[in-house]
Design an enzyme around this catalytic site. Structure first.
Site, PDB file in Angstrom:
ATOM      1  N   GLU A  44      23.728 -29.498   4.705  1.00  0.00           N
ATOM      2  CA  GLU A  44      24.813 -29.173   3.770  1.00  0.00           C
ATOM      3  C   GLU A  44      24.978 -27.658   3.672  1.00  0.00           C
ATOM      4  OE1 GLU A  44      24.748 -28.815  -1.071  1.00  0.00           O
ATOM      5  OE2 GLU A  44      23.755 -30.538  -0.162  1.00  0.00           O
ATOM      6  N   LYS A 133      22.987 -37.407  -6.742  1.00  0.00           N
ATOM      7  CA  LYS A 133      22.116 -36.233  -6.709  1.00  0.00           C
ATOM      8  C   LYS A 133      21.681 -35.931  -8.141  1.00  0.00           C
ATOM      9  CE  LYS A 133      23.080 -31.261  -6.208  1.00  0.00           C
ATOM     10  NZ  LYS A 133      23.966 -30.278  -5.556  1.00  0.00           N
TER      11      LYS A 133
END
Length: 209
Positions: A44, A133
């Site tokens: 990411e 998350k």
């Protein structure tokens, strides 16, 4: 292979997401190579990094067949298309913005928004999130993970993000976490590929135990 299928494959190989905040386009491929050599398959690039879309494009071109590449710190729905056009297939956010989640799902990408409470978790799931998350984990505890995990659908993965070290991963896993997002403990701006490889190997070995 669809983005969600790629996510499933990569996550099963290694339940870690490398958050390479601050990486530059000129560094991205070398850092990506180090991470993949170390065993990590999901990368990411936060959008508050220098020229993040250029880094995503280079990583996707080089590693798109072997790793899932995407963006983090995605705060606006109109950024989703830009990430997709750069070759990204994953959208991660620090919050659970329904508009971002829906735009991600509609674009055929993997959505992983940030949550901290069961209410936020279920709102994100209703919007279509594929994984959640837990952020910032420094303000939570394994007991919080255990409580949230107990009510979440089993198919929804819960990733712990914030302050995780190789020495603490097993405590979180025992509580029910499915994986981790790794930021400063794995990569800091300007860090060499060699140091990144060493840190990646340490985290991969820790989750393998």
């Amino acid at each position: 292979m669809s983005a969600t299928e790629m996510f499933d494959r990569c996550f099963e190989q290694c339940p870690l997401v490398a958050i390479i905040r601050g990486v530059t386009p000129g560094e991205a491929v070398a850092i990506g190579e180090a991470l993949i050599e170390g065993g990590i398959r999901i990368i990411e690039v936060p959008l508050n990094s220098p020229e993040p879309l250029a880094s995503i494009e280079r990583l996707a071109e080089r590693f798109g067949e072997d790793a899932l590449i995407g963006a983090g710190t995605v705060l606006r729905a109109d950024d989703v298309a830009r990430v997709r056009d750069a070759g990204g297939r994953l959208v991660v956010s620090p919050n659970a913005n329904p508009a971002v989640i829906r735009a991600t799902v509609e674009a055929g990408m993997v959505s992983s928004p940030g949550i901290f409470t069961p209410s936020e978790a279920f709102s994100a799931i209703e919007s279509g999130a594929h994984a959640l998350k837990l952020f910032p984990a420094e303000a939570a505890s394994p007991q919080v993970v255990k409580a949230i995990r107990a009510v979440l659908p089993k198919a929804v993965r819960l990733l712990v993000v914030g302050g995780v070290t190789p020495d603490t991963v097993n405590v979180w896993l025992d509580a029910g976490a499915n994986g981790f997002g790794l930021g400063g403990g794995l990569y800091k701006p300007g860090q060499s590929a060699a140091e990144t490889l060493d840190k990646a190997r340490a985290f991969v070995a820790a989750v393998a135990r």
